[in-house]
Design a protein around this motif. Structure first.
Motif, short mmCIF file in Angstrom:
data_model
loop_
_atom_site.label_atom_id
_atom_site.label_comp_id
_atom_site.label_asym_id
_atom_site.label_seq_id
_atom_site.Cartn_x
_atom_site.Cartn_y
_atom_site.Cartn_z
N GLU A 121 0.73 -1.08 0.03
CA GLU A 121 0.17 0.02 0.15
C GLU A 121 0.76 1.26 0.08
O GLU A 121 0.33 2.28 -0.40
CB GLU A 121 -1.08 0.11 1.19
CG GLU A 121 -0.26 0.01 2.65
CD GLU A 121 -0.23 -1.41 3.03
OE1 GLU A 121 -0.42 -1.78 4.31
OE2 GLU A 121 0.15 -2.31 2.35
N GLU A 122 2.17 1.11 0.36
CA GLU A 122 2.94 2.37 0.51
C GLU A 122 4.23 2.52 -0.06
O GLU A 122 4.86 3.51 -0.34
CB GLU A 122 3.06 2.67 2.15
CG GLU A 122 1.73 2.87 2.82
CD GLU A 122 2.17 3.32 4.27
OE1 GLU A 122 3.42 3.74 4.58
OE2 GLU A 122 1.21 3.20 5.13
N GLY A 123 4.64 1.33 -0.49
CA GLY A 123 6.11 1.31 -0.92
C GLY A 123 6.43 1.01 -2.33
O GLY A 123 7.40 0.71 -2.98
N LEU A 124 5.30 1.04 -3.44
CA LEU A 124 5.53 0.70 -4.83
C LEU A 124 5.43 1.99 -5.48
O LEU A 124 5.38 2.01 -6.73
CB LEU A 124 4.52 -0.20 -5.18
CG LEU A 124 4.22 -1.66 -4.61
CD1 LEU A 124 3.42 -2.49 -5.23
CD2 LEU A 124 5.79 -2.33 -4.75
N TYR A 125 5.54 3.13 -4.82
CA TYR A 125 5.17 4.49 -5.71
C TYR A 125 6.24 4.84 -6.46
O TYR A 125 6.30 5.84 -7.39
CB TYR A 125 5.01 5.55 -4.78
CG TYR A 125 3.44 5.45 -4.17
CD1 TYR A 125 2.22 6.00 -4.70
CD2 TYR A 125 3.19 4.70 -2.80
CE1 TYR A 125 1.09 5.93 -4.26
CE2 TYR A 125 1.87 4.84 -2.34
CZ TYR A 125 0.87 5.30 -3.08
OH TYR A 125 -0.39 5.30 -2.57
N TYR A 126 7.52 4.05 -6.26
CA TYR A 126 8.78 4.59 -6.99
C TYR A 126 9.19 3.29 -7.70
O TYR A 126 10.32 3.08 -8.07
CB TYR A 126 9.94 5.28 -6.27
CG TYR A 126 9.36 6.44 -5.55
CD1 TYR A 126 9.11 7.62 -6.04
CD2 TYR A 126 8.57 6.26 -4.25
CE1 TYR A 126 8.71 8.84 -5.38
CE2 TYR A 126 8.08 7.53 -3.32
CZ TYR A 126 8.16 8.61 -4.03
OH TYR A 126 7.51 9.91 -3.40
N ALA A 127 8.25 2.29 -7.94
CA ALA A 127 9.00 1.01 -8.27
C ALA A 127 9.00 0.62 -9.64
O ALA A 127 9.77 -0.40 -10.05
CB ALA A 127 7.87 -0.10 -7.53
N THR A 128 8.40 1.35 -10.63
CA THR A 128 8.26 0.92 -11.91
C THR A 128 9.73 1.00 -12.65
O THR A 128 10.53 1.81 -12.30
CB THR A 128 7.29 1.27 -12.78
OG1 THR A 128 7.24 0.77 -14.14
CG2 THR A 128 7.53 2.95 -12.91
N ILE A 129 9.94 0.12 -13.48
CA ILE A 129 11.36 0.31 -14.33
C ILE A 129 11.49 1.59 -15.10
O ILE A 129 12.59 2.11 -15.19
CB ILE A 129 11.28 -0.84 -15.47
CG1 ILE A 129 12.02 -2.11 -14.71
CG2 ILE A 129 12.14 -0.37 -16.73
CD1 ILE A 129 12.07 -3.10 -15.82
N GLY A 130 10.38 2.04 -15.54
CA GLY A 130 10.20 3.46 -16.37
C GLY A 130 10.84 4.64 -15.32
O GLY A 130 11.50 5.49 -15.74
N VAL A 131 10.60 4.50 -14.09
CA VAL A 131 11.16 5.47 -13.07
C VAL A 131 12.56 5.15 -12.52
O VAL A 131 13.35 6.16 -12.70
CB VAL A 131 10.10 5.43 -11.79
CG1 VAL A 131 10.69 6.55 -10.67
CG2 VAL A 131 8.97 5.93 -12.26
N ASN A 132 12.87 3.85 -12.22
CA ASN A 132 13.93 3.43 -11.82
C ASN A 132 15.20 3.65 -12.48
O ASN A 132 16.32 3.68 -12.21
CB ASN A 132 13.87 1.97 -11.12
CG ASN A 132 13.37 2.06 -9.83
OD1 ASN A 132 13.68 2.89 -8.89
ND2 ASN A 132 12.32 1.34 -9.58
N THR A 133 15.14 3.47 -14.17
CA THR A 133 16.05 3.54 -14.88
C THR A 133 16.62 4.97 -14.67
O THR A 133 17.80 5.24 -14.85
CB THR A 133 15.79 3.27 -16.41
OG1 THR A 133 14.34 3.94 -16.50
CG2 THR A 133 15.44 1.89 -16.58
N ASN A 134 15.84 6.03 -14.60
CA ASN A 134 16.21 7.54 -14.38
C ASN A 134 16.80 7.58 -13.18
O ASN A 134 17.85 8.24 -12.95
CB ASN A 134 14.83 8.18 -14.38
CG ASN A 134 14.35 8.35 -15.99
OD1 ASN A 134 15.09 7.95 -16.94
ND2 ASN A 134 13.14 8.62 -15.98
N ASP A 135 16.40 6.86 -12.05
CA ASP A 135 16.88 6.82 -10.73
C ASP A 135 18.43 6.48 -10.85
O ASP A 135 19.26 7.02 -10.47
CB ASP A 135 16.29 6.10 -9.65
CG ASP A 135 14.94 6.71 -9.41
OD1 ASP A 135 14.63 7.92 -9.57
OD2 ASP A 135 13.89 6.28 -8.81
#
Length: 515
Positions: free
Chosen positions: A218-232
């Motif tokens: 419920e709270e820990g997947l807001y930054y989880a997708t590959i599209g976001v994390n490749t930028n990270d």
């Protein structure tokens, strides 16, 4: 969902693999049919690979947010197929014997289970009209969902809602003791592929594992997708190049905490930062997304396309879920790191704990009762206690307790981002958790049987192996004079070679006396 954030809470209707046919509210991006650039993969995610091979399916997926960079939105898609002859109103573009379409909901909050339940009903009703030009039912669904679900949901009610229809019981029934192995695997931040014949089986399995971690679903997947994390990851690499070559180990956790986007933690440090800063979680990826995997630090991804499993160089572990219609067969393959299987081998204490949970689940399901013991909520509580005991043991480095979780596993976990962030912070209630495994005790005969059952993946298989060994021992002892103890010794040597966990510290406890 609520009207005030309707720009990213949409119901979209897709035709084939490349076209958005209808959306409500209307898409206003620069791509085809108003598709935003951030969502260019949306059509391939909403309609599964191999769409012609199944009549219906449900897909869970994540997409980058177009309004809040670095965050993601959560998608549920219901696919259906219908014979074109059944259509009452056939448009000019219908030229094949069957028509495949999907109805999709995008939400700012992770309500996979509740939205799936609503969406499947509406999709069925929409197809039963046999006239796809009648889209009023889709617009009405959007309004209803906005009335039912609000983005500001919090607390226990939101937690219960997020876990609705995500069954951990089914996970334990399917994977048995290996459900705990998968739980521990997620902690190690490796590259893991789940592959299944249907998106629904895939999503239910992966989300069930996530739901065993307190507050993660419920709270820990807001930054989880590959599209976001490749930028990270790119940002992290650039930042590392600018920093000094000398890094003080004690400061690593503090630095990671400073960069961690999950700022809100409870008094125990939950949710864990498993899927942030280059570590991704995607319950479904299409073949068009495969190139993203090599750009991530670690990932847990799901796919239905067999081509993913061929690319073994991309993954450390491949979890195959095969369904023959009557039975579900699961296989966990360690592909690029032979040592990882040993690291994750369940100790005797782990097997006792997993068996305790499994037996409670089976008892409740067999009795069809609503008792708390054995329920999904009860399992989540057991996993929370296991996790707290694990981190307390890791922090204290109590030599008598560490082997119960696996010395190699604890050492490997200490190197991960999520562990360093967790122990770098002072969480009020975490300090009072005593180190130790809940099921640490001297090894006995029951542990030998558990080891058999775990190795052959089932009680029936364990019974057959034990029966075969006993028979073989008697026959050999009679025919060539080899004593039972020597047969046992030979089998034990073979067993230890096949099962490296038998050599863990916990297995060095005193052996039970021979009868």
């Amino acid at each position: 969902m609520h009207q005030k954030y309707s720009s990213e809470a949409k119901i979209s209707f897709f035709f084939n693999h490349s076209q958005v046919e209808y959306s409500h509210p209307k898409l206003n991006g620069t791509g085809e049919a108003g598709l935003p650039d951030e969502w260019h993969l949306l059509p391939s995610l909403a309609l599964p690979d191999g769409v012609h091979n199944c009549q219906k399916d449900t897909i869970f997926f994540l997409l980058p947010s177009k309004e809040e960079p670095g965050k993601c939105v959560f998608g549920i898609s219901c696919y259906r197929q219908i014979d074109s002859k059944e259509l009452l109103n056939k448009s000019d573009d219908v030229t094949r014997a069957s028509v495949q379409k999907a109805v999709c909901v995008l939400s700012r909050i992770p309500l996979f289970g509740p939205l799936k339940a609503k969406l499947e009903v509406i999709t069925q009703a929409y197809f039963e009209q046999k006239d796809f030009s009648k889209v009023d039912v889709l617009a009405q669904m959007y309004t209803n969902l906005c009335d039912i679900f609000d983005e500001n949901l919090t607390g226990e009610y939101f937690s219960n809602l997020a876990h609705h229809e995500i069954s951990i019981q089914e996970l334990f029934v399917r994977f048995r003791h290996r459900a705990l192995l998968l739980f521990k695997l997620f902690l190690l931040e490796r590259k893991v592929l789940f592959i299944a014949p249907t998106g629904l089986r895939l999503g239910e399995t992966m989300l069930a594992i996530v739901s065993m971690f307190p507050k993660l679903l419920e709270e820990g997947l807001y930054y989880a997708t590959i599209g976001v994390n490749t930028n990270d990851k790119t940002k992290a690499v650039n930042k590392e190049k600018k920093s000094s070559d000398i890094v003080i180990e004690e400061d690593v956790g503090v630095q990671m905490t400073r960069d961690d986007p999950l700022k809100e933690k409870d008094s125990c440090g939950f949710p864990l930062s498993l899927f942030t800063q280059g570590c991704s979680f995607d319950p479904y990826l299409s073949i068009q997304s495969m190139d993203y995997i090599s750009k991530t630090q670690s990932c847990v991804v799901g796919a239905t396309n067999a081509l993913f499993a061929v690319k073994k160089d991309l993954f450390d572990v491949i979890v195959k879920i095969e369904d023959d219609g009557s039975l579900v067969h699961n296989h966990i393959e360690f592909v690029n790191d032979s040592a990882l299987e040993r690291v994750l081998a369940l100790t005797s204490a782990d097997l006792r704990f997993a068996d305790f949970v499994l037996k409670k689940v089976e008892e409740q399901m067999k009795a069809s009762t609503s008792e708390f013991d054995g329920s999904d909520e009860w399992i989540r509580l057991q996993m929370k206690n296991y996790l707290l005991g694990l981190v307390a043991t890791s922090r204290s480095d109590l030599q008598a307790a560490v082997p119960h979780f696996g010395v190699a596993f604890v050492n490997e976990w200490r190197r991960t981002k999520n562990h360093k962030i967790w122990v770098a912070n002072k969480h009020e209630d975490l300090a009072s958790v005593p180190p130790g495994h809940m099921f640490s005790e001297q090894m006995g005969v029951y542990d030998v049987y558990l080891r058999f059952e775990h190795a052959v993946n089932g009680v029936e298989g364990a019974s057959k192996v034990i029966g075969t060994v006993n028979t073989a021992g008697k026959n050999l002892g009679t025919s060539i004079g080899e004593t039972g103890s020597r047969v046992k010794a030979k089998f034990t040597n073979w067993w230890n070679r096949k099962n490296p966990a038998a050599q863990e510290g916990i297995e060095q406890a005193e052996e039970p006396q021979s009868e």
